[in-house]
Design an enzyme around this catalytic site. Structure first.
Site, PDB file in Angstrom:
ATOM      1  N   SER A   7       4.453   8.735  -1.148  1.00  0.00           N
ATOM      2  CA  SER A   7       4.535  10.261  -1.648  1.00  0.00           C
ATOM      3  C   SER A   7       6.122  10.204  -2.089  1.00  0.00           C
ATOM      4  O   SER A   7       6.810  10.227  -1.119  1.00  0.00           O
ATOM      5  CB  SER A   7       4.153  11.265  -0.643  1.00  0.00           C
ATOM      6  OG  SER A   7       4.663  12.417  -1.200  1.00  0.00           O
ATOM      7  N   HIS A  32       2.053   8.037  -4.897  1.00  0.00           N
ATOM      8  CA  HIS A  32       1.412   9.073  -4.642  1.00  0.00           C
ATOM      9  C   HIS A  32       2.183  10.585  -5.222  1.00  0.00           C
ATOM     10  O   HIS A  32       3.433  10.455  -4.859  1.00  0.00           O
ATOM     11  CB  HIS A  32       1.036   9.405  -3.123  1.00  0.00           C
ATOM     12  CG  HIS A  32       0.243  10.628  -2.600  1.00  0.00           C
ATOM     13  ND1 HIS A  32      -1.196  10.730  -2.739  1.00  0.00           N
ATOM     14  CD2 HIS A  32       0.541  11.824  -2.188  1.00  0.00           C
ATOM     15  CE1 HIS A  32      -1.486  11.857  -2.397  1.00  0.00           C
ATOM     16  NE2 HIS A  32      -0.599  12.400  -1.950  1.00  0.00           N
ATOM     17  N   ASP A  34       2.719  14.499  -5.442  1.00  0.00           N
ATOM     18  CA  ASP A  34       2.212  15.783  -4.913  1.00  0.00           C
ATOM     19  C   ASP A  34       2.436  16.972  -5.771  1.00  0.00           C
ATOM     20  O   ASP A  34       3.678  17.250  -5.882  1.00  0.00           O
ATOM     21  CB  ASP A  34       2.887  16.029  -3.220  1.00  0.00           C
ATOM     22  CG  ASP A  34       2.191  15.152  -2.372  1.00  0.00           C
ATOM     23  OD1 ASP A  34       1.211  14.920  -2.405  1.00  0.00           O
ATOM     24  OD2 ASP A  34       3.002  14.135  -1.903  1.00  0.00           O
ATOM     25  N   MET A  36       2.022  20.824  -6.688  1.00  0.00           N
ATOM     26  CA  MET A  36       2.109  22.033  -5.821  1.00  0.00           C
ATOM     27  C   MET A  36       2.576  23.386  -6.683  1.00  0.00           C
ATOM     28  O   MET A  36       3.569  22.965  -7.542  1.00  0.00           O
ATOM     29  CB  MET A  36       3.147  22.224  -4.688  1.00  0.00           C
ATOM     30  CG  MET A  36       3.061  20.717  -3.608  1.00  0.00           C
ATOM     31  SD  MET A  36       3.884  20.945  -2.164  1.00  0.00           S
ATOM     32  CE  MET A  36       3.725  19.370  -1.435  1.00  0.00           C
ATOM     33  N   HIS A  65      -2.301  14.180  -6.507  1.00  0.00           N
ATOM     34  CA  HIS A  65      -2.763  14.928  -5.550  1.00  0.00           C
ATOM     35  C   HIS A  65      -2.472  16.322  -5.949  1.00  0.00           C
ATOM     36  O   HIS A  65      -1.190  16.801  -5.657  1.00  0.00           O
ATOM     37  CB  HIS A  65      -2.159  14.592  -4.219  1.00  0.00           C
ATOM     38  CG  HIS A  65      -2.751  15.418  -3.283  1.00  0.00           C
ATOM     39  ND1 HIS A  65      -1.873  15.428  -1.789  1.00  0.00           N
ATOM     40  CD2 HIS A  65      -3.497  16.468  -2.985  1.00  0.00           C
ATOM     41  CE1 HIS A  65      -2.833  16.222  -1.002  1.00  0.00           C
ATOM     42  NE2 HIS A  65      -3.596  17.006  -1.626  1.00  0.00           N
ATOM     43  N   MET A  67      -2.505  20.336  -5.612  1.00  0.00           N
ATOM     44  CA  MET A  67      -2.426  21.216  -4.423  1.00  0.00           C
ATOM     45  C   MET A  67      -2.315  22.552  -5.393  1.00  0.00           C
ATOM     46  O   MET A  67      -0.998  23.212  -5.211  1.00  0.00           O
ATOM     47  CB  MET A  67      -1.304  21.129  -3.574  1.00  0.00           C
ATOM     48  CG  MET A  67      -1.979  20.121  -2.589  1.00  0.00           C
ATOM     49  SD  MET A  67      -0.668  19.275  -1.681  1.00  0.00           S
ATOM     50  CE  MET A  67      -0.204  18.028  -2.667  1.00  0.00           C
ATOM     51  N   MET A 136      -6.850  15.388   4.695  1.00  0.00           N
ATOM     52  CA  MET A 136      -5.499  16.124   4.946  1.00  0.00           C
ATOM     53  C   MET A 136      -5.305  15.897   6.604  1.00  0.00           C
ATOM     54  O   MET A 136      -6.077  16.452   7.322  1.00  0.00           O
ATOM     55  CB  MET A 136      -5.065  17.491   4.443  1.00  0.00           C
ATOM     56  CG  MET A 136      -5.057  17.591   3.175  1.00  0.00           C
ATOM     57  SD  MET A 136      -3.653  16.665   2.311  1.00  0.00           S
ATOM     58  CE  MET A 136      -2.165  17.067   3.185  1.00  0.00           C
ATOM     59  N   ASP A 174      -3.715  11.665   4.484  1.00  0.00           N
ATOM     60  CA  ASP A 174      -2.434  12.231   4.098  1.00  0.00           C
ATOM     61  C   ASP A 174      -1.678  13.300   5.027  1.00  0.00           C
ATOM     62  O   ASP A 174      -2.110  14.204   5.359  1.00  0.00           O
ATOM     63  CB  ASP A 174      -2.729  12.885   2.520  1.00  0.00           C
ATOM     64  CG  ASP A 174      -1.410  13.352   1.975  1.00  0.00           C
ATOM     65  OD1 ASP A 174      -0.426  12.995   2.414  1.00  0.00           O
ATOM     66  OD2 ASP A 174      -1.375  13.931   0.672  1.00  0.00           O
TER      67      ASP A 174
HETATM   68  C1  DX5 Z   1       1.657  17.231   1.890  1.00  0.00           C
HETATM   69  C2  DX5 Z   1       1.717  16.130   0.983  1.00  0.00           C
HETATM   70  C3  DX5 Z   1       1.806  14.738   1.661  1.00  0.00           C
HETATM   71  C4  DX5 Z   1       3.058  14.612   2.007  1.00  0.00           C
HETATM   72  C5  DX5 Z   1       3.198  13.518   2.831  1.00  0.00           C
HETATM   73  O1  DX5 Z   1       1.220  18.467   1.160  1.00  0.00           O
HETATM   74  O2  DX5 Z   1       0.294  16.105   0.225  1.00  0.00           O
HETATM   75  O3  DX5 Z   1       1.489  13.893   0.497  1.00  0.00           O
HETATM   76  O4  DX5 Z   1       4.244  14.493   1.058  1.00  0.00           O
HETATM   77  O5  DX5 Z   1       4.538  13.381   3.609  1.00  0.00           O
HETATM   78  P1  DX5 Z   1       4.748  12.792   5.045  1.00  0.00           P
HETATM   79  O6  DX5 Z   1       4.096  11.394   5.209  1.00  0.00           O
HETATM   80  O7  DX5 Z   1       6.157  12.949   5.047  1.00  0.00           O
HETATM   81  O8  DX5 Z   1       3.791  13.541   5.974  1.00  0.00           O
HETATM   82 ZN    ZN Z   2      -0.200  14.378  -0.947  1.00  0.00          ZN
END
Ligand code: DX5
Ligand code: ZN
Length: 222
Positions: A7, A32, A34, A36, A65, A67, A136, A174
Site C-alpha cells: 500500500s 495497492h 488506498d 479515502m 481500494h 474507501m 479488512m 488488508d
Molecule cells: C487501511 C488501508 C490499508 C493500509 C495498510 O485503511 O486500507 O491498505 O494502508 O497499511 P498497514 O499494512 O500499515 O496496516
Molecule cells: Zn487498502
C-alpha cells in the site's frame, strides 16, 4: 503462492515514483492504492489523478481500494486512470451488486471489501461474481494499525465460502500484516496480503519483502 500488494499509503509520497519502482524491482505482485474521502473513513488521500500518475511508472496491476461513499460515482474515472482492480466497500453503497457489475462492465477486475464489524455473510450473494474478496483486518482509514485477531477466523470462514461458491476469486487481507501476523493470515487462506508499513517502513522494500517471504518459506510456502 501468496501475492504481496504494497500500500503506497506508507511510502514516501515525495518520491512515490522511485518507491514504486523499488517495490517492483523487489518483486512485489500488485500496487495497492488506498482512496479515502474523509466521509467513509476519517482520512483523505487521493483520487484518479494519482492513479494515473502511478500508471505511468509501473506495469504491475494497480489494485485500487475505494474507501469512499457512493463509489459508483467514480468507477469510470478510476477505470480510465488505469486501475486494473477496483474494490468497493459493502458498507459504502446502497447497491454493492450494481457497483460490482459496473466495474466488470468497465472491463476491470471487481472486488468487494468488508469492515471488521460487518458480518461475513455480506460476501455470500456477490461471491460468484467477484474477482477479489477483501477482508479488512483493521478499521479502514490509516496505515500502521494493529491487526485485529478475529480477522483470522473470518479469513478461514471466507476461504470455505470462496471454495464453495467461486474458487477463482482471490482473498485479500488488508491491515496490520507484518512478520508477526503473516503466518496466520497465510495459514487461514489469504491469497493476497496488502502491506503498507511492513514493506515501506524502516528499510528498503527489498529487505522488508525478503523478511516476509522468509516467514512463508519457514511454513513450507513460497
Ligand atoms: C487501511 C488501508 C490499508 C493500509 C495498510 O485503511 O486500507 O491498505 O494502508 O497499511 P498497514 O499494512 O500499515 O496496516
Ligand atoms: Zn487498502
Amino acid at each position: 503462492m501468496l501475492k504481496f500488494a504494497p500500500s503506497i499509503l506508507t511510502a514516501d509520497l515525495a518520491r512515490l515514483g522511485e518507491a514504486i519502482k523499488e517495490a517492483e524491482a523487489a518483486g512485489v505482485d500488485w500496487i495497492h492504492l488506498d482512496v479515502m474521502d474523509g466521509v467513509f473513513v476519517p482520512n483523505l488521500t487521493f483520487g484518479p489523478l494519482l492513479v494515473e500518475a502511478v500508471r505511468r511508472v509501473t506495469s504491475l496491476p494497480l489494485d485500487v481500494h475505494l474507501m469512499i461513499v457512493q463509489p459508483e460515482r467514480y468507477l469510470e474515472d478510476f477505470a480510465k486512470a488505469g486501475a486494473d482492480h477496483i474494490t468497493v466497500h459493502f458498507e459504502a453503497t446502497y447497491h454493492p451488486h450494481r457497483a460490482v457489475q459496473k466495474v466488470k462492465e468497465l472491463g476491470k477486475k471487481a472486488g468487494l471489501a468488508i469492515n471488521p464489524a460487518t458480518p461475513l455473510e455480506a460476501f455470500e450473494p456477490l461471491l460468484p461474481e467477484l474477482d477479489l474478496a477483501l477482508l479488512m483486518s483493521v478499521n479502514p482509514g490509516f496505515g500502521g494499525q494493529r491487526y485485529i485477531p478475529t480477522a483470522t477466523e473470518r479469513l478461514r470462514r471466507l476461504k470455505a465460502m470462496r471454495d464453495r461458491l467461486n474458487p477463482g476469486c482471490l482473498i485479500e487481507v488488508d491491515g496490520g500484516v507484518n512478520k508477526e501476523t503473516l503466518a496466520e493470515v497465510y495459514r487461514a487462506g489469504a491469497d493476497v496480503a496488502v502491506a503498507g508499513s511492513a514493506l515501506f517502513n524502516r528499510r528498503p522494500v527489498a529487505e522488508n519483502l525478503k523478511e516476509l517471504k522468509e516467514v512463508l518459506y519457514a511454513l513450507g510456502g513460497r
